[in-house]
Design a protein around this motif. Structure first.
Motif, PDB file in Angstrom:
ATOM      1  N   ASN A 117       0.957  -1.154  -0.039  1.00  0.00           N
ATOM      2  CA  ASN A 117      -0.046   0.043  -0.209  1.00  0.00           C
ATOM      3  C   ASN A 117       0.822   1.126   0.038  1.00  0.00           C
ATOM      4  O   ASN A 117       0.232   2.317  -0.383  1.00  0.00           O
ATOM      5  CB  ASN A 117      -0.985   0.019   1.081  1.00  0.00           C
ATOM      6  N   THR A 144       1.156   3.387  -3.179  1.00  0.00           N
ATOM      7  CA  THR A 144       0.172   4.106  -3.760  1.00  0.00           C
ATOM      8  C   THR A 144       0.149   5.595  -2.888  1.00  0.00           C
ATOM      9  O   THR A 144      -0.654   6.512  -3.240  1.00  0.00           O
ATOM     10  CB  THR A 144      -1.133   3.522  -3.198  1.00  0.00           C
ATOM     11  N   LYS A 190       5.373   7.937  -4.269  1.00  0.00           N
ATOM     12  CA  LYS A 190       5.183   7.889  -5.645  1.00  0.00           C
ATOM     13  C   LYS A 190       6.077   9.139  -6.230  1.00  0.00           C
ATOM     14  O   LYS A 190       6.707   9.135  -7.390  1.00  0.00           O
ATOM     15  CB  LYS A 190       3.618   8.112  -6.283  1.00  0.00           C
ATOM     16  N   GLN A 242      -4.758   4.486   1.195  1.00  0.00           N
ATOM     17  CA  GLN A 242      -3.667   3.681   0.616  1.00  0.00           C
ATOM     18  C   GLN A 242      -4.209   2.242   0.450  1.00  0.00           C
ATOM     19  O   GLN A 242      -4.025   1.776  -0.809  1.00  0.00           O
ATOM     20  CB  GLN A 242      -2.368   3.482   1.538  1.00  0.00           C
ATOM     21  N   ASP A 298      -6.876   2.176  -2.116  1.00  0.00           N
ATOM     22  CA  ASP A 298      -6.129   2.474  -3.449  1.00  0.00           C
ATOM     23  C   ASP A 298      -5.543   1.027  -3.936  1.00  0.00           C
ATOM     24  O   ASP A 298      -5.589   0.985  -5.208  1.00  0.00           O
ATOM     25  CB  ASP A 298      -5.215   3.510  -3.252  1.00  0.00           C
ATOM     26  N   ASP A 342      -6.842  -0.305  -7.372  1.00  0.00           N
ATOM     27  CA  ASP A 342      -5.791  -0.538  -8.476  1.00  0.00           C
ATOM     28  C   ASP A 342      -6.056  -1.964  -8.972  1.00  0.00           C
ATOM     29  O   ASP A 342      -5.749  -2.409 -10.121  1.00  0.00           O
ATOM     30  CB  ASP A 342      -4.350  -0.333  -7.746  1.00  0.00           C
ATOM     31  N   LEU A 351       0.261  -1.251 -10.158  1.00  0.00           N
ATOM     32  CA  LEU A 351       1.101  -0.741  -9.364  1.00  0.00           C
ATOM     33  C   LEU A 351       2.219  -1.437  -8.787  1.00  0.00           C
ATOM     34  O   LEU A 351       3.430  -1.085  -8.735  1.00  0.00           O
ATOM     35  CB  LEU A 351       0.719   0.353  -8.367  1.00  0.00           C
TER      36      LEU A 351
END
Length: 386
Positions: free
Chosen positions: A127, A130, A135, A314, A317, A321, A333
């Protein structure tokens, strides 16, 4: 496919969080397909919180029920590869929790099998990938904002755990049940981020303290030195007995430096000339001026970027994803095959400490398993691993 029907294996803290996020509509393209747990008490919890969702006490039965399109494995570490393989065998998409496993030999089996099923999505629950801060950090490094990396230094000691934490379950902090301490439980995210952003070291020398400040068999205190093979070095420090912990990452390049404080703030100092160019062009009067505090603004610029906390988001996400990859075919990712890198780095730190010497990466995987099994046998609580 409209929505991914996710089968959640293990309704503990992580599995419960994921179920709540999905049930609350916070994950696009995903619904709860079924829940599995071998603890009978969890069935009542599931029925009360997620009415109408099928419940299973056997994960194979859930996988073969037709109720799910994909699974997530929120179970003890040793089981992640096994369950991932069983899901893929049944043409289900697989999202495995971190770490991907305890030792690289078992993670290789998972990766190799996943490679035979390219039509299925195979992801790992990293996580922190993200997290907008990390990033951005990867983007800065990949774009050469501070040039070639010369050194890395991450002190991550915000993992304080009291003795009661370890006493709550028999499998915790054991070689046979958990596979290690802070390196396999708390710090896998940082280990993954380090290799994801800065690359994998070529050699590792590590000093680990086992049961240093806690009554446990595994490591609660780690100091490791990395050799990246091109002259660049790194230091990684993590522990679970620092009640006022530190989270500070420094990456030093030939064109500047990046500092991350508390996973909330990035400070970028970009040199106007590379360090080598400065060294070759400055005379001693320039150097003395710099030493006396003058002319710093002529040497580098400074940028500070602050980030809001994204805890919880996170995890949503990562699920989103994964769902997007299944439904829309978008790139993952965190592909599941990436999970072996962090396991390999953690294994190298363990092996270095056990042998008392520097370890090259890749290392002898059979030797690692032999050393791990020695410790499992000494505990006498769990069978040795193959």
């Amino acid at each position: 496919m409209a929505d991914v029907r996710l089968g959640i294996i293990g309704l503990g803290a992580e599995g419960g969080m994921y179920a709540n996020l999905i049930a609350e509509g916070k994950v696009k393209n995903m619904v709860i397909g079924a829940i599995c747990d071998n603890d009978p008490a969890k069935k009542q919890v599931a029925e009360e919180k997620y009415p109408g969702v099928p419940f299973y006490d056997n994960y194979i039965a859930m996988m073969e029920s037709g109720d799910v399109d994909a699974v997530v494995t929120t179970v003890p570490h040793y089981l992640h590869p096994e369950m991932g393989i069983e899901a893929l065998k049944r043409n289900l998409h697989a999202l495995v929790e971190k770490p991907a496993g305890v030792y690289t030999k078992q993670v290789k089996e998972l990766n190799d099998f996943a490679a035979t099923k390219p039509e299925l999505k195979f992801a790992i629950f990293f996580n922190q990938r993200t997290n907008p801060l990390y990033k951005k950090l990867k983007e800065l490094i990949d774009n050469g904002e501070i040039g070639s990396i010369r050194s890395t230094n991450w002190i991550i000691t915000t993992w304080w755990r009291p003795q009661g934490y370890y006493n709550q379950s028999e499998w915790r902090a054991t070689w046979g049940g958990e596979g290690g301490g802070v390196l396999v439980n708390q710090a896998p995210h940082q280990i993954d981020l380090l290799q994801w952003i800065c690359g994998m070291p070529k050699k590792v020398y590590a000093k680990l303290n086992f049961g240093y400040q806690r009554d446990i068999a595994v490591e609660d205190d780690v100091t490791a030195v990395f050799d990246y093979g091109n002259g660049a070095t790194g230091v990684f420090v993590t522990k679970t007995h620092d009640v006022v912990g530190t989270d500070r990452l420094e990456i030093h390049g030939d064109k500047g430096k990046i500092v991350v404080d508390d996973s909330k703030k990035i400070t970028i100092k970009r040199l106007k000339q590379s360090e080598n160019e400065m060294s070759n062009s400055m005379d001693m009067s320039d150097v003395m001026k710099l030493f006396m505090g003058g002319g710093a603004g002529d040497i580098f610029t400074e940028e500070v970027i602050e980030f809001e906390s994204v805890w919880g988001k996170q995890h949503a996400d990562v699920l989103e994803d994964f769902a997007s990859a299944v439904v829309e075919g978008t790139p993952l990712l965190a592909p599941g095959s990436d999970g072996i890198n962090g396991v390999r780095l953690a294994n190298a730190m363990h092996l270095s400490a056990w042998l008392g010497k520097e370890v090259e990466i890749p290392f002898d995987e059979d030797l690692f398993l032999e050393e791990l099994n020695k410790r499992i046998a000494e505990e006498g609580k769990y069978p040795v691993r193959k």
